[in-house]
Scaffold this motif. Sequence first.
Motif, PDB file in Angstrom:
ATOM      1  N   TRP A 137       6.165 -27.090  -6.918  1.00 53.25           N
ATOM      2  CA  TRP A 137       5.751 -27.519  -5.585  1.00 53.25           C
ATOM      3  C   TRP A 137       5.636 -26.350  -4.610  1.00 53.25           C
ATOM      4  CZ3 TRP A 137       8.793 -26.267  -1.486  1.00 53.25           C
ATOM      5  CH2 TRP A 137      10.150 -26.011  -1.734  1.00 53.25           C
ATOM      6  N   GLN A 138       6.338 -25.236  -4.880  1.00 54.06           N
ATOM      7  CA  GLN A 138       6.421 -24.165  -3.891  1.00 54.06           C
ATOM      8  C   GLN A 138       5.055 -23.538  -3.607  1.00 54.06           C
ATOM      9  OE1 GLN A 138       8.400 -24.614  -6.531  1.00 54.06           O
ATOM     10  NE2 GLN A 138      10.546 -24.218  -6.021  1.00 54.06           N
ATOM     11  N   LEU A 143      -0.297 -23.085  -0.638  1.00 58.32           N
ATOM     12  CA  LEU A 143      -1.746 -23.325  -0.623  1.00 58.32           C
ATOM     13  C   LEU A 143      -2.127 -24.321   0.465  1.00 58.32           C
ATOM     14  CD1 LEU A 143      -2.368 -23.473  -4.470  1.00 58.32           C
ATOM     15  CD2 LEU A 143      -3.427 -21.838  -2.895  1.00 58.32           C
ATOM     16  N   VAL A 144      -1.319 -25.365   0.644  1.00 52.42           N
ATOM     17  CA  VAL A 144      -1.601 -26.347   1.685  1.00 52.42           C
ATOM     18  C   VAL A 144      -1.526 -25.687   3.058  1.00 52.42           C
ATOM     19  CG1 VAL A 144      -0.739 -28.444   2.798  1.00 52.42           C
ATOM     20  CG2 VAL A 144      -0.908 -28.334   0.302  1.00 52.42           C
ATOM     21  N   ARG A 145      -0.563 -24.789   3.246  1.00 52.46           N
ATOM     22  CA  ARG A 145      -0.419 -24.107   4.535  1.00 52.46           C
ATOM     23  C   ARG A 145      -1.587 -23.169   4.818  1.00 52.46           C
ATOM     24  NH1 ARG A 145       4.922 -23.111   2.425  1.00 52.46           N
ATOM     25  NH2 ARG A 145       6.462 -24.538   3.336  1.00 52.46           N
ATOM     26  N   ALA A 155       2.688 -32.076 -10.675  1.00 54.87           N
ATOM     27  CA  ALA A 155       3.081 -32.562 -11.998  1.00 54.87           C
ATOM     28  C   ALA A 155       4.582 -32.409 -12.218  1.00 54.87           C
ATOM     29  CB  ALA A 155       2.322 -31.810 -13.081  1.00 54.87           C
ATOM     30  N   GLY A 156       5.255 -33.542 -12.374  1.00 54.29           N
ATOM     31  CA  GLY A 156       6.640 -33.543 -12.784  1.00 54.29           C
ATOM     32  C   GLY A 156       7.668 -33.211 -11.730  1.00 54.29           C
ATOM     33  N   ARG A 157       7.231 -32.961 -10.491  1.00 55.64           N
ATOM     34  CA  ARG A 157       8.188 -32.567  -9.452  1.00 55.64           C
ATOM     35  C   ARG A 157       8.381 -33.645  -8.381  1.00 55.64           C
ATOM     36  NH1 ARG A 157       8.114 -29.248 -13.009  1.00 55.64           N
ATOM     37  NH2 ARG A 157       9.666 -30.805 -13.578  1.00 55.64           N
ATOM     38  N   SER A 164      12.182 -32.748  -6.510  1.00 57.13           N
ATOM     39  CA  SER A 164      12.207 -31.480  -5.786  1.00 57.13           C
ATOM     40  C   SER A 164      11.013 -31.276  -4.860  1.00 57.13           C
ATOM     41  CB  SER A 164      12.302 -30.317  -6.776  1.00 57.13           C
ATOM     42  OG  SER A 164      11.232 -30.336  -7.704  1.00 57.13           O
ATOM     43  N   GLY A 165       9.902 -31.975  -5.103  1.00 57.19           N
ATOM     44  CA  GLY A 165       8.744 -31.827  -4.232  1.00 57.19           C
ATOM     45  C   GLY A 165       8.804 -32.661  -2.965  1.00 57.19           C
TER      46      GLY A 165
END
Length: 281
Positions: A137-138, A143-145, A155-157, A164-165
Amino acid sequence: MDAAWDAGIRFFDTAPHYGLGLSERRLGDALRERPRDEYAISTKVGRLLVPGDGTGTDDQGFAVPNTLRRVWDFSRDGVRRSLEESLGRLGLTRVDLVLLHDPDNHWKEAVSEAYPALAELRDQGVVGAIGAGMNQWQMLADLVRETDLDVVLLAGRYTLLDRSGEDVLLPLCRERGVSVVAGAVFNSGLLARHDPGGTYNYGPVPPELLERAREIARVCERHGVTLPQAAMAFPLRHPAVASVVIGMRSAGEVRQNMDLAARPIPDALWADLDALAASSS
């Protein structure tokens, strides 16, 4: 694919990476006679397929001959070439969503070349939307910022077992108007059966995670819900999540999963699972 269509599924996710192009070819063949405006396809860029030696099988887990091999390429030209080749395999003139695929070790090139190339293709109407798909997610949050993505595939977070996401990425996506697609909701198999087992993150399951999955299953059982039913429904509770992507390898699995997805889940289950997650963190 016929079972998925009959069950109402209309969003299909693929990539050159999957089966060295075989996934895209099969998906295109399966959808060839379907009305184009009735389904959405996402594919990915970042790995180009180039000729392989053809002497064995793929070394990344797909049961296909290694007549092709993958080369990382997040350059502008690589993105455009990858998409052109994907369209050829799919037999389409456009796709609805293109994702940067696993740019974990390619941040600079992904942001300076691949993203601008995708944004240009979006502006030209060649693709409907752009985004990134990762198992972390990090970097998605970065990238979103720093870019103007439409979608992230996480995927999976954000699963029953790994949230964790949740604290950073999902609120950020809501704030920025970015849709989240939750992938690997079974954490690559561990949560796919009510009796947990299989794999976790595509490898052996650590004993402590197996026991946590069993504990989650016991909580589900007290509410008359199976573990895979809860695993599929969990991400959709969050307002940032637009859809989930589920890997299904037979018509029987499609029908089974869609039957589970249609069943109601009591709110009390989520409260108990939230409490369990809080106690485990």
